[in-house]
Design an enzyme around this catalytic site. Structure first.
Site, PDB file in Angstrom:
ATOM      1  N   ASN A 230       0.693  -1.182   0.082  1.00  0.00           N
ATOM      2  CA  ASN A 230       0.147  -0.017  -0.010  1.00  0.00           C
ATOM      3  C   ASN A 230       1.017   1.169  -0.034  1.00  0.00           C
ATOM      4  OD1 ASN A 230      -1.390   2.216   1.096  1.00  0.00           O
ATOM      5  ND2 ASN A 230      -3.117   0.856   1.591  1.00  0.00           N
TER       6      ASN A 230
ATOM      7  N   ASP B 227      -0.383   4.544  -0.059  1.00  0.00           N
ATOM      8  CA  ASP B 227      -0.934   5.578   0.570  1.00  0.00           C
ATOM      9  C   ASP B 227      -0.015   6.774   1.211  1.00  0.00           C
ATOM     10  OD1 ASP B 227      -3.031   4.647  -0.443  1.00  0.00           O
ATOM     11  OD2 ASP B 227      -3.959   4.056   1.802  1.00  0.00           O
ATOM     12  N   HIS B 228       1.331   6.121   1.873  1.00  0.00           N
ATOM     13  CA  HIS B 228       1.748   7.069   2.748  1.00  0.00           C
ATOM     14  C   HIS B 228       3.047   7.694   2.240  1.00  0.00           C
ATOM     15  CE1 HIS B 228      -1.113   6.795   5.800  1.00  0.00           C
ATOM     16  NE2 HIS B 228      -0.684   5.396   6.011  1.00  0.00           N
TER      17      HIS B 228
ATOM     18  N   ARG C 131       4.040  18.538   1.522  1.00  0.00           N
ATOM     19  CA  ARG C 131       4.455  19.855   0.830  1.00  0.00           C
ATOM     20  C   ARG C 131       3.960  20.308  -0.163  1.00  0.00           C
ATOM     21  NH1 ARG C 131       9.972  21.484   2.479  1.00  0.00           N
ATOM     22  NH2 ARG C 131       9.853  21.447   4.388  1.00  0.00           N
TER      23      ARG C 131
ATOM     24  N   HIS D  97      -5.605   3.588  -1.633  1.00  0.00           N
ATOM     25  CA  HIS D  97      -6.759   3.936  -0.893  1.00  0.00           C
ATOM     26  C   HIS D  97      -7.186   5.345  -1.538  1.00  0.00           C
ATOM     27  CE1 HIS D  97      -9.446   4.216   2.823  1.00  0.00           C
ATOM     28  NE2 HIS D  97     -10.271   4.757   1.763  1.00  0.00           N
TER      29      HIS D  97
ATOM     30  N   ARG E 151      -9.322   8.195  -0.918  1.00  0.00           N
ATOM     31  CA  ARG E 151     -10.257   8.482   0.386  1.00  0.00           C
ATOM     32  C   ARG E 151     -11.094   9.665  -0.073  1.00  0.00           C
ATOM     33  NH1 ARG E 151      -8.976   6.427   5.675  1.00  0.00           N
ATOM     34  NH2 ARG E 151     -10.790   7.825   6.447  1.00  0.00           N
TER      35      ARG E 151
ATOM     36  N   ARG F  32      -6.898  12.661   1.209  1.00  0.00           N
ATOM     37  CA  ARG F  32      -5.804  13.123   2.070  1.00  0.00           C
ATOM     38  C   ARG F  32      -4.488  12.523   1.591  1.00  0.00           C
ATOM     39  NH1 ARG F  32      -7.298  10.025   7.504  1.00  0.00           N
ATOM     40  NH2 ARG F  32      -9.256  11.020   7.254  1.00  0.00           N
ATOM     41  N   HIS F  33      -4.470  11.515   0.930  1.00  0.00           N
ATOM     42  CA  HIS F  33      -3.008  10.921   0.328  1.00  0.00           C
ATOM     43  C   HIS F  33      -3.344  10.937  -1.012  1.00  0.00           C
ATOM     44  CE1 HIS F  33      -5.100   7.409   1.711  1.00  0.00           C
ATOM     45  NE2 HIS F  33      -4.732   7.613   3.155  1.00  0.00           N
TER      46      HIS F  33
ATOM     47  N   GLU G 285      -8.571   0.778  -3.077  1.00  0.00           N
ATOM     48  CA  GLU G 285      -9.400   0.764  -1.719  1.00  0.00           C
ATOM     49  C   GLU G 285     -10.471   1.793  -1.878  1.00  0.00           C
ATOM     50  OE1 GLU G 285      -7.379   0.848   1.738  1.00  0.00           O
ATOM     51  OE2 GLU G 285      -6.222  -0.885   1.320  1.00  0.00           O
TER      52      GLU G 285
ATOM     53  N   THR H 115      -7.100   6.420  10.191  1.00  0.00           N
ATOM     54  CA  THR H 115      -6.921   5.241   9.324  1.00  0.00           C
ATOM     55  C   THR H 115      -8.491   4.502   9.286  1.00  0.00           C
ATOM     56  OG1 THR H 115      -5.638   3.177   8.662  1.00  0.00           O
ATOM     57  CG2 THR H 115      -5.854   3.726  10.959  1.00  0.00           C
ATOM     58  N   THR H 116      -8.605   3.572   8.683  1.00  0.00           N
ATOM     59  CA  THR H 116      -9.750   2.588   8.634  1.00  0.00           C
ATOM     60  C   THR H 116      -9.855   1.936   9.888  1.00  0.00           C
ATOM     61  OG1 THR H 116      -9.288   2.301   6.394  1.00  0.00           O
ATOM     62  CG2 THR H 116     -11.105   1.169   7.336  1.00  0.00           C
TER      63      THR H 116
ATOM     64  N   GLU I  20     -11.281  -9.226   3.025  1.00  0.00           N
ATOM     65  CA  GLU I  20     -10.066  -8.869   3.612  1.00  0.00           C
ATOM     66  C   GLU I  20     -10.443  -8.965   5.074  1.00  0.00           C
ATOM     67  OE1 GLU I  20      -7.153  -6.234   1.847  1.00  0.00           O
ATOM     68  OE2 GLU I  20      -6.519  -5.587   3.996  1.00  0.00           O
TER      69      GLU I  20
ATOM     70  N   HIS J  10      -3.780  -4.578   7.742  1.00  0.00           N
ATOM     71  CA  HIS J  10      -4.218  -3.430   8.601  1.00  0.00           C
ATOM     72  C   HIS J  10      -3.074  -3.353   9.980  1.00  0.00           C
ATOM     73  CE1 HIS J  10      -5.485   0.073  10.358  1.00  0.00           C
ATOM     74  NE2 HIS J  10      -6.119   0.676   9.304  1.00  0.00           N
ATOM     75  N   GLY J  11      -2.238  -2.590  10.235  1.00  0.00           N
ATOM     76  CA  GLY J  11      -1.233  -2.914  11.176  1.00  0.00           C
ATOM     77  C   GLY J  11      -0.223  -3.777  11.154  1.00  0.00           C
TER      78      GLY J  11
ATOM     79  N   GLY K  25       1.057  -1.349   4.363  1.00  0.00           N
ATOM     80  CA  GLY K  25       1.497   0.053   3.999  1.00  0.00           C
ATOM     81  C   GLY K  25       2.277   0.484   5.091  1.00  0.00           C
TER      82      GLY K  25
HETATM   83  N1  PXP Z   1      -6.092  -3.077   4.096  1.00  0.00           N
HETATM   84  C1  PXP Z   1      -7.136  -2.217   4.261  1.00  0.00           C
HETATM   85  C2  PXP Z   1      -8.432  -2.558   3.726  1.00  0.00           C
HETATM   86  C3  PXP Z   1      -6.851  -0.825   4.475  1.00  0.00           C
HETATM   87  O1  PXP Z   1      -7.807   0.064   4.559  1.00  0.00           O
HETATM   88  C4  PXP Z   1      -5.620  -0.474   4.864  1.00  0.00           C
HETATM   89  C5  PXP Z   1      -5.114   0.854   5.437  1.00  0.00           C
HETATM   90  O2  PXP Z   1      -5.333   1.780   4.350  1.00  0.00           O
HETATM   91  C6  PXP Z   1      -4.416  -1.622   4.800  1.00  0.00           C
HETATM   92  C7  PXP Z   1      -4.899  -2.902   4.569  1.00  0.00           C
HETATM   93  C8  PXP Z   1      -2.917  -1.289   5.352  1.00  0.00           C
HETATM   94  O3  PXP Z   1      -2.880  -0.916   6.584  1.00  0.00           O
HETATM   95  P1  PXP Z   1      -1.464  -0.341   6.965  1.00  0.00           P
HETATM   96  O4  PXP Z   1      -1.331   0.909   6.320  1.00  0.00           O
HETATM   97  O5  PXP Z   1      -1.913  -0.451   8.530  1.00  0.00           O
HETATM   98  O6  PXP Z   1      -0.382  -1.602   6.701  1.00  0.00           O
END
Ligand code: PXP
Length: 251
Positions: free
Chosen positions: A11, A13-14, A22, A47, A49, A53-54, A74, A104-105, A155, A198-199, A220
């Protein structure tokens, strides 16, 4: 039991979060996606959103055009996102709940309460050839609802487990992991393809990889954070190693 291959979705996103701090073009999430694939990612997750935001709309189109591996889009199950997803034609869509105020989600999709809305929504995506995944809590009720909604993939939300591990609440962590393990077995038994995310970090990814039904992890925040210290390619190859070590325990 024979194990299935285990894929890693990275992922990005970040990378966009840092870019947006910036307002310029760098760092570019598309460049990160290409590097991630070179380093062993099986797919890219992003994702879009509602508050952008990202990742933004242009990022999604650029990712789709640039990457040679599957794009997992996503998104919240809104009409606007449906139009964008259909125009982007990603390999997969993962439907997630979204609150504007959350960082976050948080939590899984309300597949039971939103059943009537999600059934035609998923059908429309599926008819366009998009593989739909529902981001859900690891519970039998949510899995049963996903089957009725005719989503081919779920998921499982690993956030509560990973948080308990992070804060050292071992009792809670074991209970949460047991829920995930039970849900993976139950969901696969009902014919669903099982993803998890997630996480996750190296340790939790290793452990969840030992569940033989899990076909894909989406990761991510930890990987992008690790990239600051060891580089993205190295973080991804260490993650793959952790996943392989975990998977070996499932054999
Ligand atoms: N899966 C889903 C459905 C998510 O919403 C996210 C966060 O955007 C992730 C995976 C990735 O989570 P993390 O960034 O905590 O690894």
């Amino acid at each position: 039991m024979t194990t299935i291959p285990l894929r890693l979705g990275v992922n990005v996103d970040h990378v966009a979060t840092v870019r947006n701090a910036r307002g310029g073009p760098r760092p570019d999430p598309v460049r990160a996606a290409l590097l991630a694939i070179e380093a062993g990612a099986d797919g890219i997750t992003a994702h879009l959103r509602e508050d952008r935001r990202h990742i933004n709309d242009a990022d999604m189109a650029r990712l789709k055009a640039a990457i040679s591996k599957p794009l997992n889009f996503e998104m919240a199950a809104t009409e606007q996102m449906l139009d964008i997803a259909l125009a982007t034609a990603p390999h997969a869509v993962c439907l997630v709940p979204e609150k504007r105020t959350e960082r976050t989600t948080e939590g899984g999709l309300d597949v039971i309460g939103q059943y009537d809305y999600l059934l035609p929504y998923v059908d429309q995506l599926s008819r366009e050839g998009v593989r739909v995944s529902l981001f859900i809590e690891p519970s039998r009720e949510a899995l049963d609802a996903a089957v009725s909604i005719k989503a081919p993939v779920v998921e499982l939300h690993t956030g509560a487990w990973c948080h308990a591990v992070e804060v050292g609440d071992l009792g809670r962590a074991e209970a949460e992991f047991a829920r995930i393990a039970e849900a993976a077995a139950y969901g696969a038994g009902r014919g669903l393809e099982i993803h998890a995310g997630h996480g996750l970090d190296y340790e939790t990814a290793r452990r969840v990889s030992a569940l033989p039904q899990v076909a894909e992890l989406n990761i991510g925040h930890f990987l992008i954070g690790e990239a600051i210290f060891v580089g993205l390619a190295s973080a991804i190859s260490r993650m793959r190693q952790a996943m392989e070590q975990g998977r070996a325990l499932a054999l």
